[in-house]
Design a protein around this motif. Sequence first.
Motif, mmCIF file in Angstrom:
data_model
loop_
_atom_site.group_PDB
_atom_site.id
_atom_site.type_symbol
_atom_site.label_atom_id
_atom_site.label_comp_id
_atom_site.label_asym_id
_atom_site.label_seq_id
_atom_site.Cartn_x
_atom_site.Cartn_y
_atom_site.Cartn_z
ATOM 1 N N ALA A 184 39.798 -0.311 -9.267
ATOM 2 C CA ALA A 184 39.361 -1.088 -8.105
ATOM 3 C C ALA A 184 39.455 -2.588 -8.375
ATOM 4 C CB ALA A 184 37.928 -0.706 -7.726
ATOM 5 N N ALA A 185 39.019 -3.004 -9.554
ATOM 6 C CA ALA A 185 39.074 -4.429 -9.895
ATOM 7 C C ALA A 185 40.518 -4.909 -9.955
ATOM 8 C CB ALA A 185 38.372 -4.672 -11.229
ATOM 9 N N ALA A 186 41.399 -4.094 -10.566
ATOM 10 C CA ALA A 186 42.809 -4.471 -10.642
ATOM 11 C C ALA A 186 43.430 -4.535 -9.254
ATOM 12 C CB ALA A 186 43.566 -3.473 -11.518
ATOM 13 N N ALA B 15 31.382 -1.317 -5.488
ATOM 14 C CA ALA B 15 30.764 -2.494 -6.113
ATOM 15 C C ALA B 15 31.719 -3.183 -7.089
ATOM 16 C CB ALA B 15 29.486 -2.080 -6.845
ATOM 17 N N ALA B 16 32.722 -2.460 -7.586
ATOM 18 C CA ALA B 16 33.663 -3.036 -8.551
ATOM 19 C C ALA B 16 34.778 -3.827 -7.883
ATOM 20 C CB ALA B 16 34.271 -1.916 -9.414
ATOM 21 N N ARG B 17 34.849 -3.787 -6.566
ATOM 22 C CA ARG B 17 35.887 -4.558 -5.869
ATOM 23 C C ARG B 17 35.685 -6.050 -6.093
ATOM 24 N NH1 ARG B 17 35.290 -2.925 0.179
ATOM 25 N NH2 ARG B 17 33.169 -3.503 -0.410
ATOM 26 N N THR B 18 36.746 -6.801 -5.918
ATOM 27 C CA THR B 18 36.680 -8.242 -6.174
ATOM 28 C C THR B 18 36.184 -9.034 -4.974
ATOM 29 O OG1 THR B 18 38.995 -8.532 -5.521
ATOM 30 C CG2 THR B 18 38.546 -8.095 -7.853
ATOM 31 N N ASN B 19 36.205 -8.436 -3.782
ATOM 32 C CA ASN B 19 35.670 -9.109 -2.606
ATOM 33 C C ASN B 19 35.284 -8.079 -1.560
ATOM 34 O OD1 ASN B 19 37.873 -8.966 -0.308
ATOM 35 N ND2 ASN B 19 38.982 -9.320 -2.223
ATOM 36 N N PRO B 20 34.360 -8.419 -0.663
ATOM 37 C CA PRO B 20 33.850 -7.434 0.300
ATOM 38 C C PRO B 20 34.891 -6.898 1.263
ATOM 39 C CG PRO B 20 32.399 -9.361 0.167
ATOM 40 C CD PRO B 20 33.649 -9.708 -0.567
ATOM 41 N N ALA C 242 31.651 8.391 2.065
ATOM 42 C CA ALA C 242 32.811 7.510 2.182
ATOM 43 C C ALA C 242 32.634 6.530 3.336
ATOM 44 C CB ALA C 242 34.083 8.334 2.373
ATOM 45 N N VAL C 243 32.155 7.025 4.456
ATOM 46 C CA VAL C 243 31.929 6.155 5.620
ATOM 47 C C VAL C 243 30.864 5.112 5.300
ATOM 48 C CG1 VAL C 243 31.089 6.088 7.999
ATOM 49 C CG2 VAL C 243 32.674 7.898 7.287
ATOM 50 N N GLU C 244 29.778 5.541 4.690
ATOM 51 C CA GLU C 244 28.689 4.615 4.362
ATOM 52 C C GLU C 244 29.124 3.582 3.325
ATOM 53 O OE1 GLU C 244 25.307 6.895 3.206
ATOM 54 O OE2 GLU C 244 24.864 7.573 5.253
ATOM 55 N N ALA C 245 30.060 3.952 2.460
ATOM 56 C CA ALA C 245 30.545 3.021 1.431
ATOM 57 C C ALA C 245 31.610 2.075 1.963
ATOM 58 C CB ALA C 245 31.087 3.799 0.236
ATOM 59 N N GLY C 246 31.978 2.228 3.211
ATOM 60 C CA GLY C 246 32.933 1.302 3.810
ATOM 61 C C GLY C 246 34.389 1.684 3.654
#
Length: 484
Positions: A213-215, A238-243, A267-271
């Motif tokens: 995810a970060a990459a 949460a590991a993403r680099t931006n919302p 999955a839906v709740e996590a966006g």
Amino acid sequence: MSILTREEVEKHSSRQSCWVAIHGSVYDVTDFIDEHPGGPQAILRCAGKDATADFDSVHDQTLLSQTLPPSALQGQIEPGTLIATTSSSSSSSSSSLSSAPRPLPEIKTTATDPPIAPPLSALINLHDFEKVAQQHLPAHAWAYYFSGADDEISKAQNQKAYRKVSLRPRILRSIRAVDTSTTILGQRVSLPVYMSPTGIGKLAHPDAECALAAAAGHEGLVQVLANGSSMPIERVRAARTNPEQPLFAQLYVNKDIRRSEETVRRAVEAGARAIWVTVDSPVVGKREMDERLNLEVQARDSSARGQGVAKTMASSISPFIDWEILTWLRGLTDLPVVIKGIQCVEDAVLAYEHGVQGIVLSNHGGRSQDTAQPPLVTLLEIRRHAPSLIGSRMQIFVDGGIRRGTDVLKALALGASAVGLGRPFLYGLAAGYGEEGVRRVVAILRQEIEANMVFLGVTRLPDLGPHLLNTSRLERDVVGEVKL
């Protein structure tokens, strides 16, 4: 919280009463044995023992609170008190399972030292990452990631199909810059490449799907999170680099449909921005490397039970679904739906008629039914027999066998919207590389795509088309007649 003794825990070592210790906490998992997605044997082999090593090799610790009720916690036990379960196969050398890899630049060590991974700068193509992964992954991890079904003909043909297509470069185009950006299901990405869903990322690196995810965030890609991810979707988010970084979620329909409903809800709740329903593996393929390794482990350890990693992971998938599953899914969410695993033009047309937003041409990386035709052949089949699907409201993705930037461009020139890669990103995680290894994989692909766009004389991806290809050798593999 009570402190338990070794004797108290070890007497609960049967199907009738099964306790396991994980990070010093002892859980009663008796009622969970038959619900475990990996099958009951994965838990029973740990009954009355310290299962920390087994658990950590696959799962994130937050899974415990999400899966087990508070009443399952029986107490604490001092570290080192219980016999610890370990994966016998993890200490085996992966080189015994396939031919030795060609040498790469490597730091010299003594004969007894484990190999040290070369610097990332020494890896100049995606094949290099595969060779390093083979040298460094535990045997069971290599077998699970690398293996294909039966004689692995489909796995090999997935890559060979691209070699049957030649490029027709254009010259004197004065190309000063190229634009590799595009959209996948409305999400802007920097390359026509996405991270395919690949399970059990922890076998490659402790950060697993979080590192992916970060990459993806840093490189401007989209990640499709596997249903069998080592990390829960909340941690990956949460590991993403931006919302605004897009994340898609894979769905295998579970034999217990309530579990699939929970997967979609989370999955839906996590966006998540889309649901990718995988349908090309209703039963697990016969992955002989994986199974052979399991037999070797049982031969060395008479107490070992169970089956290969692939069969264990697939034991909860329902083979009893049909097109009506889309009606069920739309009753849960209005997110875009992609069907992953289309292998013929007839099913591509049916998917379009059922209103899905995308399809993935895939034979599961050659891991399900061997001798199933390569995805690139299926794309040519669609071009020949249902050309109206190309460029329609339904995006077409290709997944399987892509290892070069030229492969990416060939798929796009034939009508694909983007392509997916799975194994190469797992190999990028391996050998301790983690996020930086994955970013190096992306950087190599990016350079190859950009350079070959210049060779072809195009500045934008929409400029690609079949006029830049010679497909005559691969066209011979396309079925002549179909009934639509």
